[in-house]
Design a protein around this motif. Structure first.
Motif, PDB file in Angstrom:
ATOM      1  N   ALA A 126       6.218  12.749 -14.644  1.00 37.48           N
ATOM      2  CA  ALA A 126       7.388  11.505 -14.032  1.00 37.48           C
ATOM      3  C   ALA A 126       6.717  10.413 -14.274  1.00 37.48           C
ATOM      4  O   ALA A 126       5.329  10.409 -13.834  1.00 37.48           O
ATOM      5  N   GLY A 127       6.435   9.260 -14.706  1.00 29.41           N
ATOM      6  CA  GLY A 127       5.700   8.725 -15.066  1.00 29.41           C
ATOM      7  C   GLY A 127       5.836   6.997 -14.056  1.00 29.41           C
ATOM      8  O   GLY A 127       7.489   7.173 -13.097  1.00 29.41           O
ATOM      9  N   ALA A 128       5.847   6.099 -14.278  1.00 31.76           N
ATOM     10  CA  ALA A 128       5.913   3.926 -14.045  1.00 31.76           C
ATOM     11  C   ALA A 128       7.141   4.270 -13.905  1.00 31.76           C
ATOM     12  O   ALA A 128       7.061   4.070 -12.849  1.00 31.76           O
ATOM     13  N   ASP A 129       8.402   4.410 -15.043  1.00 35.68           N
ATOM     14  CA  ASP A 129       9.934   4.271 -14.451  1.00 35.68           C
ATOM     15  C   ASP A 129      10.277   4.930 -13.048  1.00 35.68           C
ATOM     16  O   ASP A 129      11.378   4.284 -11.764  1.00 35.68           O
ATOM     17  N   ILE A 130       9.732   6.154 -12.954  1.00 34.03           N
ATOM     18  CA  ILE A 130      10.098   6.832 -11.969  1.00 34.03           C
ATOM     19  C   ILE A 130       9.728   6.321 -10.510  1.00 34.03           C
ATOM     20  O   ILE A 130      10.599   6.319  -9.604  1.00 34.03           O
ATOM     21  N   GLY A 131       8.428   6.512 -10.900  1.00 33.98           N
ATOM     22  CA  GLY A 131       7.648   5.830  -9.418  1.00 33.98           C
ATOM     23  C   GLY A 131       8.364   4.639  -8.874  1.00 33.98           C
ATOM     24  O   GLY A 131       8.411   4.437  -7.692  1.00 33.98           O
ATOM     25  N   SER A 132       8.880   3.173  -9.985  1.00 39.89           N
ATOM     26  CA  SER A 132       9.060   2.619  -9.236  1.00 39.89           C
ATOM     27  C   SER A 132      10.887   2.235  -8.793  1.00 39.89           C
ATOM     28  O   SER A 132      10.982   1.867  -7.844  1.00 39.89           O
ATOM     29  N   TRP A 133      11.376   3.472  -9.289  1.00 39.02           N
ATOM     30  CA  TRP A 133      12.824   3.748  -9.095  1.00 39.02           C
ATOM     31  C   TRP A 133      13.021   4.194  -7.354  1.00 39.02           C
ATOM     32  O   TRP A 133      13.768   4.007  -6.417  1.00 39.02           O
ATOM     33  N   VAL A 134      11.828   5.525  -7.327  1.00 46.21           N
ATOM     34  CA  VAL A 134      11.715   5.754  -5.986  1.00 46.21           C
ATOM     35  C   VAL A 134      11.299   5.017  -5.019  1.00 46.21           C
ATOM     36  O   VAL A 134      11.640   4.879  -3.778  1.00 46.21           O
ATOM     37  N   SER A 193       4.079  -3.250  -7.548  1.00 45.22           N
ATOM     38  CA  SER A 193       3.255  -2.292  -7.498  1.00 45.22           C
ATOM     39  C   SER A 193       3.072  -0.378  -7.603  1.00 45.22           C
ATOM     40  O   SER A 193       1.939   0.058  -8.203  1.00 45.22           O
ATOM     41  N   SER A 194       4.642  -0.338  -6.793  1.00 47.41           N
ATOM     42  CA  SER A 194       4.400   1.404  -7.532  1.00 47.41           C
ATOM     43  C   SER A 194       4.209   1.881  -9.146  1.00 47.41           C
ATOM     44  O   SER A 194       3.567   2.698  -9.503  1.00 47.41           O
ATOM     45  N   ILE A 227       0.843  -1.193  -0.079  1.00 48.78           N
ATOM     46  CA  ILE A 227      -0.242   0.100   0.037  1.00 48.78           C
ATOM     47  C   ILE A 227       0.974   0.782   0.076  1.00 48.78           C
ATOM     48  O   ILE A 227       0.561   2.291  -0.636  1.00 48.78           O
ATOM     49  N   ARG A 228       2.258   1.439   1.010  1.00 47.46           N
ATOM     50  CA  ARG A 228       3.279   2.223   0.695  1.00 47.46           C
ATOM     51  C   ARG A 228       3.846   2.751  -0.687  1.00 47.46           C
ATOM     52  O   ARG A 228       3.612   3.970  -0.853  1.00 47.46           O
ATOM     53  N   SER A 229       3.977   1.599  -0.631  1.00 48.30           N
ATOM     54  CA  SER A 229       4.314   1.476  -2.220  1.00 48.30           C
ATOM     55  C   SER A 229       3.442   2.212  -3.698  1.00 48.30           C
ATOM     56  O   SER A 229       3.974   2.553  -4.090  1.00 48.30           O
ATOM     57  N   SER A 230       1.913   1.789  -3.362  1.00 51.30           N
ATOM     58  CA  SER A 230       1.551   2.374  -4.304  1.00 51.30           C
ATOM     59  C   SER A 230       1.340   3.741  -4.233  1.00 51.30           C
ATOM     60  O   SER A 230       0.747   4.223  -4.967  1.00 51.30           O
ATOM     61  N   LEU A 231       1.394   4.575  -2.751  1.00 54.17           N
ATOM     62  CA  LEU A 231       0.437   5.094  -2.661  1.00 54.17           C
ATOM     63  C   LEU A 231       2.125   5.985  -3.152  1.00 54.17           C
ATOM     64  O   LEU A 231       1.594   7.124  -3.611  1.00 54.17           O
ATOM     65  N   VAL A 232       3.239   6.207  -2.664  1.00 51.10           N
ATOM     66  CA  VAL A 232       4.377   6.571  -3.417  1.00 51.10           C
ATOM     67  C   VAL A 232       4.153   6.655  -4.883  1.00 51.10           C
ATOM     68  O   VAL A 232       4.533   7.744  -5.587  1.00 51.10           O
ATOM     69  N   GLY A 233       3.728   5.618  -5.960  1.00 54.87           N
ATOM     70  CA  GLY A 233       4.086   5.219  -6.752  1.00 54.87           C
ATOM     71  C   GLY A 233       2.292   5.867  -7.309  1.00 54.87           C
ATOM     72  O   GLY A 233       2.208   6.801  -8.761  1.00 54.87           O
ATOM     73  N   MET A 285       1.898   9.048  -6.615  1.00 54.62           N
ATOM     74  CA  MET A 285       2.035  10.583  -6.012  1.00 54.62           C
ATOM     75  C   MET A 285       3.442  10.641  -7.304  1.00 54.62           C
ATOM     76  O   MET A 285       3.002  12.080  -7.886  1.00 54.62           O
ATOM     77  N   VAL A 286       3.920  10.204  -7.276  1.00 52.69           N
ATOM     78  CA  VAL A 286       5.175  10.422  -8.820  1.00 52.69           C
ATOM     79  C   VAL A 286       4.351   9.821  -9.569  1.00 52.69           C
ATOM     80  O   VAL A 286       4.334  11.461 -10.428  1.00 52.69           O
ATOM     81  N   GLY A 287       3.232   9.216 -10.229  1.00 53.96           N
ATOM     82  CA  GLY A 287       2.863   9.704 -11.727  1.00 53.96           C
ATOM     83  C   GLY A 287       1.991  10.844 -12.028  1.00 53.96           C
ATOM     84  O   GLY A 287       1.531  10.965 -12.994  1.00 53.96           O
TER      85      GLY A 287
END
Lengths: 146, 319, 495
Positions: C264-272, C299-300, C249-255, C257-259
């Motif tokens: 900034a899209g999926a790639d940055i989301g998964s990096w963060v 998930s992010s 859940i935490r990582s999805s929420l970070v994703g 926010m980044v998305g």
């Protein structure tokens, strides 16, 4: 060429290109007319962007000048391939006027396939069959005139 | 069915003469539209094309060639082969684009076939605004020049010309009611409702939905006579103001169309425009059908050409 | 909604999912490329069929990027590059099907969380946006641009340069507010502006062909082969996720926010997300936390795919390159995103929401399983053949959209530009962001300025405008302070 051992690295060249584009934009848009009563007109945004771009270009040139980006040297042959590929696309409109869309596409794609190192007769098969599929997809299924 | 007609048609003509013009039309006709799908020009052209194929006996396909403020589509039509197999919509912008230095193209580069639609500009204000008549508005502008602002389209667009001509006809300057550019009628109406501007000069067709919803009122229409679809809106001429202007769409072919083909097309278009199927479609869209052909059309185009050039020169829009 | 459940609608979803799973799995073909090649086809389909297909393609393709990491240690898309090492190590230990299962189920859950937040927030933002005038839209565009500068994951200077290039392209052609032709150099076609859709085909489609011609990639060998075990793919990962639900859940929420951030899209989301987990697990045994890092990243990135649609639908700002393509399709179809879209076509919005749920819950696991089984064959797809087809689609796509061969040149030019920019380490998403935001920025500025008779204080005396301005300043501050740390990633684009 550069005796001091300094040679323009890649970032320097990019910075230079950006600066040149920025200056060019600035000069061209400076000639655009303004709005009545001396208000800025259609030139305002390009002017700002041209100015920003030349500054960014300068920053890129300064920031990376002393660094060596140590990249692999690209070979002349690679650039020739790029040139040929672009040439195929540049010639495409004329080819289309001469031979029609399907034939022009088949010839071009066969050329691209050869460039991608598919052997000659196979390349022609790839070109023709790809054209056939794309043509059917667009002309028949999506009803787009080509 | 269409196929059957086309076969009989081409057979019937084929016996008469050997010339290919006499066989016209023997294959599908393309109708170019210089504006995007879904707009007024596009909708009218599609309605026309759908019915025209019935009267022409071959299918008529609409192709949108958009971009450059209409320049690209008009240019493409003017450069097409004048054989009657490419016709197109030519809009009021053909009298304006060359003034702004966008293109050299003018209406004389085409073979005009028929006028199709003419949507007159209106003078529309918010429902809660204090102006009930055009005179109220004129008085307000005279009392405080430059305070009220108008919108409707981009600067130098057709509704801007409507404003310029109106102001001139009542003896006011261009700067007495300045223009706020917008990207079309609906953003302008949004600004009107949000009190960002005070007047919108877009066509009645475009303001109709808000008018019916009771959010805006239209003080006058810039037409010679009251419109069929809007009989309750008075014209400027009724109130002694000599000014009319509309956004029109005509059907044209490239220059140099053979007379035989031209006559056939004119006849088929005329039949189409009288066809209830077409009329219903246009009425539903609130568009005003206007049939003008032949010499009258040439006169009309000449008139529009000079009128819009004058307005644009006056407003300093001519390059 | 009815369109979605028609034969065409279901077919579009299934074919989209299949296409996405194949494209994502082949190394070097990104989700953006998959969508870019789909543009010309989408353009001639009804939006109610084309848009769901795009959602299906992107959701599945982002997951399928993990297939390459699992069996050949090559990330299929940049969005999987953040954790491909961990994924491969886990595959060696527990079998590829299990690790792909973690990534598929994790993606699905991330995607659903993203979709739910999309449904919630988009309508909220639309409610606020109803009061927006040209002043607020101007500030929104500024905010988007600033976010774009700092959210690229690389050098802020380079992303600013890319952004400016996009803004400049947007000024070519007749200025839509003032009617003045700019930068057309006497060419009638340029007067119409650089067609944005055509540019995208060149930037994301043709540039790949150029890159390959320049330095051909050898064909990849699959090192591992997936066994056929549905249990390893579905059941065991499910249990793991239940254990680590908070992490997901935490990582999805970070994703999300980044998305949401433009550019900034999926790639940055998964990096963060995966770097957060990497930092947290520091000091402990590396291999033991592989599953956590994979879960976080996977998930992010799918959550980001969904949340990128929030600003796209509600404000017309692209959250990533895929939604930029979607906005281009809107533009060409005469659909304007924002409150109007929600009022006029509520059924389209509903069917988009529904597609997100279906794509993530049904399509992603099913096609995920399929592509895991096909992995070995997909990895070995002959690149030259594939790129020939890509070239043909680029040419036909560029031509068909406006029936104009001139656009083939524009497409080729944009492809060359993208190739050069990538060599220099400049991000491409920012070019597109500039092309989308440029007109919004300029037109709303000019309209506001003319409306207020060039009284610049009117840009600062409206409450919502002030909030947006404050947010812009905050983004600049955070960007300068943190961009170097949070978005740190190896420069994968530099060869």
């Amino acid at each position: 060429m550069f005796k001091s051992g300094w040679r323009p690295n890649r970032s320097f060249i990019y910075g230079l290109a950006f600066s040149a584009l920025g200056v060019f934009t600035f000069v061209v848009s400076n000639a655009f007319p303004g709005l009545p009563e001396g208000h800025p007109g259609p030139g305002l945004f390009p002017l700002i962007m041209g100015a920003c771009m030349s500054l960014i270009g300068l920053a890129l040139m300064v920031q990376y000048r002393s660094q060596d980006d140590g990249n692999k040297h690209s070979m002349v042959g690679d650039w020739i391939s790029i040139g040929i590929l672009l040439l195929i696309l540049i010639v495409f409109p004329w080819l289309r006027n001469l031979a029609g869309f399907p034939i022009a596409l088949a010839i071009s794609i066969s050329g691209v396939a050869m460039l991608l190192k598919i052997l000659h007769w196979k390349a022609i098969i790839v070109g023709t069959s790809t054209t056939l599929v794309v043509f059917l997809l667009f002309n028949k299924l999506l009803q787009v005139p080509l | 069915m269409a196929l059957f007609i086309s076969i009989t048609l081409s057979n019937g003509c084929g016996e008469g003469g050997g010339s290919s013009d006499a066989n016209y039309p023997a294959r599908p006709v393309t109708m170019m539209v210089p504006w995007a799908a879904g707009g007024m020009t596009d909708l009218s052209s599609r309605a026309l094309a759908a019915v025209l194929q019935k009267h022409l006996g071959v299918s008529v396909n609409v192709v949108n060639r958009t971009g450059g403020g209409g320049v690209i589509g008009h240019l493409a039509l003017s450069q097409a082969r004048p054989d009657g197999y490419t016709i197109g919509a030519v809009t009021v912008e053909i009298t304006m684009m060359h003034n702004m230095g966008l293109t050299e193209l003018i209406w004389e580069d085409f073979t005009p076939l028929s006028l199709m639609v003419d949507n007159a500009a209106g003078i529309t204000v918010r429902m809660d605004s204090p102006y009930e008549t055009v005179q109220d508005l004129i008085d307000a502008v005279k009392a405080d020049p430059g305070n009220l602002q108008a919108s409707g389209t981009s600067r130098g667009g057709i509704w801007d010309l409507a404003r310029i001509g109106f102001l001139r006809a009542v003896g006011l300057k261009d700067s007495d009611m300045p223009w706020v550019p917008s990207q079309g009628a609906s953003p302008a109406l949004q600004e009107l409702l949000a009190s960002g501007v005070d007047v919108v000069t877009a066509s009645l067709t475009e303001v109709d939905a808000l008018r019916r919803a009771g959010q805006v009122k239209t003080l006058a229409v810039m037409a010679d006579e009251r419109l069929e679809n809007f009989p309750d809106v008075p014209t400027l001429k009724e109130q002694g103001i000599d000014w009319s202007l509309g956004g029109w769409v005509s059907v044209c072919a490239p220059k140099g169309l053979p007379d035989v083909v031209k006559a056939k097309l004119e006849e088929a278009i005329l039949k189409t425009m009288e066809d209830p199927e077409f009329r219903d479609a246009m009425n539903q869209a609130g568009s005003n059908i206007r049939e003008i052909q032949g010499d009258l059309l040439v006169k009309f185009l000449e008139g529009e050409h000079t009128k819009n050039e004058e307005s644009m020169t006056l407003a300093g829009l001519k390059q | 909604m009815s369109d979605l459940f028609s034969v065409q609608g279901i077919l579009a979803l299934l074919l989209g999912g299949l296409y996405g799973s194949i494209f994502g799995a082949i190394p070097g073909l990104t989700a953006t490329l998959a969508v870019a090649l789909f543009i010309p086809i989408a353009f001639f389909l009804d939006p109610s069929v084309a848009l769901p297909a795009i959602i299906a393609i992107s959701s599945v393709a982002i997951f399928a990027g993990d297939v390459g990491s699992t069996v050949a240690k090559i990330p299929g898309t940049p969005a999987s590059a953040a954790y491909f090492g961990q994924l491969f190590r886990l595959s060696r230990k527990e079998g590829p099907l299990y690790s792909l299962g973690i990534s598929a189920i994790g993606s699905a859950i991330g995607g659903v969380i993203g979709a739910l937040l999309l449904i919630l927030t988009a309508s909220l933002i639309v409610m606020v946006a109803r009061q927006f005038s040209s002043f607020e839209y101007f500030w929104i565009a500024v905010l988007g641009l600033m976010a774009g500068v700092f959210a690229s994951g690389g050098s802020a200077l380079k992303s600013f340069a890319s952004l400016l290039l996009g803004l400049l392209f947007a000024t070519v052609g007749v200025d839509p507010t003032l009617g003045f032709p700019r930068f057309h150099f006497g060419n009638a076609q340029l007067m119409g502006g650089l067609n944005y859709i055509v540019a995208m085909i060149g930037l994301f489609g043709f540039s790949e062909v150029l890159g390959h011609v320049f330095r051909p990639e050898k064909n990849f060998e699959a090192e591992l082969e997936a066994e056929r075990s549905a249990r390893a793919f579905f059941m065991r990962p499910m249990l793991l996720i239940l254990q680590k639900k908070w992490l997901v859940i935490r990582s999805s929420l970070v994703g999300v926010m980044v998305g949401f951030l433009p550019g900034a899209g999926a790639d940055i989301g998964s990096w963060v997300s995966s770097s957060i987990e990497k930092i947290k697990s520091k000091g402990k045994g590396d291999a033991e936390h592989d599953d956590e890092i994979i879960l976080a990243g996977t998930s992010s990135n799918n959550a980001a795919v969904a949340s990128a649609w929030i600003p796209a639908l509600s404000l017309g700002l692209p959250g990533d390159t895929i939604t930029a393509i979607v906005l281009g399709i809107f533009m060409m179809k005469g659909i304007s995103p924002g409150p109007l879209l929600f009022d006029q076509q509520p059924e389209l919005i509903t069917s988009l929401y529904l597609t997100f749920i279906i794509s993530n819950v049904i399509l992603l696991p099913c096609f995920g399983y399929l592509s895991a089984l096909m992995a070995k064959k997909l990895i070995k797809t002959p690149m030259p053949l594939l790129l020939s087809v890509v070239t043909a689609l680029c040419i036909v796509g560029a031509y068909a959209i406006n029936n104009d061969v001139f656009d083939v040149w524009i497409m080729a030019g944009m492809g060359l530009l993208a190739f050069l920019l990538k060599r220099g380490g400049f991000p491409l998403a920012q070019v597109v962001l500039g092309m989308v935001l440029g007109p919004i920025l300029e037109q709303n500025f000019m309209v506001s300025a003319i409306k207020s008779r060039w009284d610049m204080s009117s840009f600062f005396d409206r409450p919502v405008a002030l909030i947006l301005m404050a947010a812009t300043i905050l983004i600049i501050y955070l960007g300068v302070k943190y961009s170097g740390k949070m978005f740190k990633q190896p420069d994968t684009e530099i060869d």
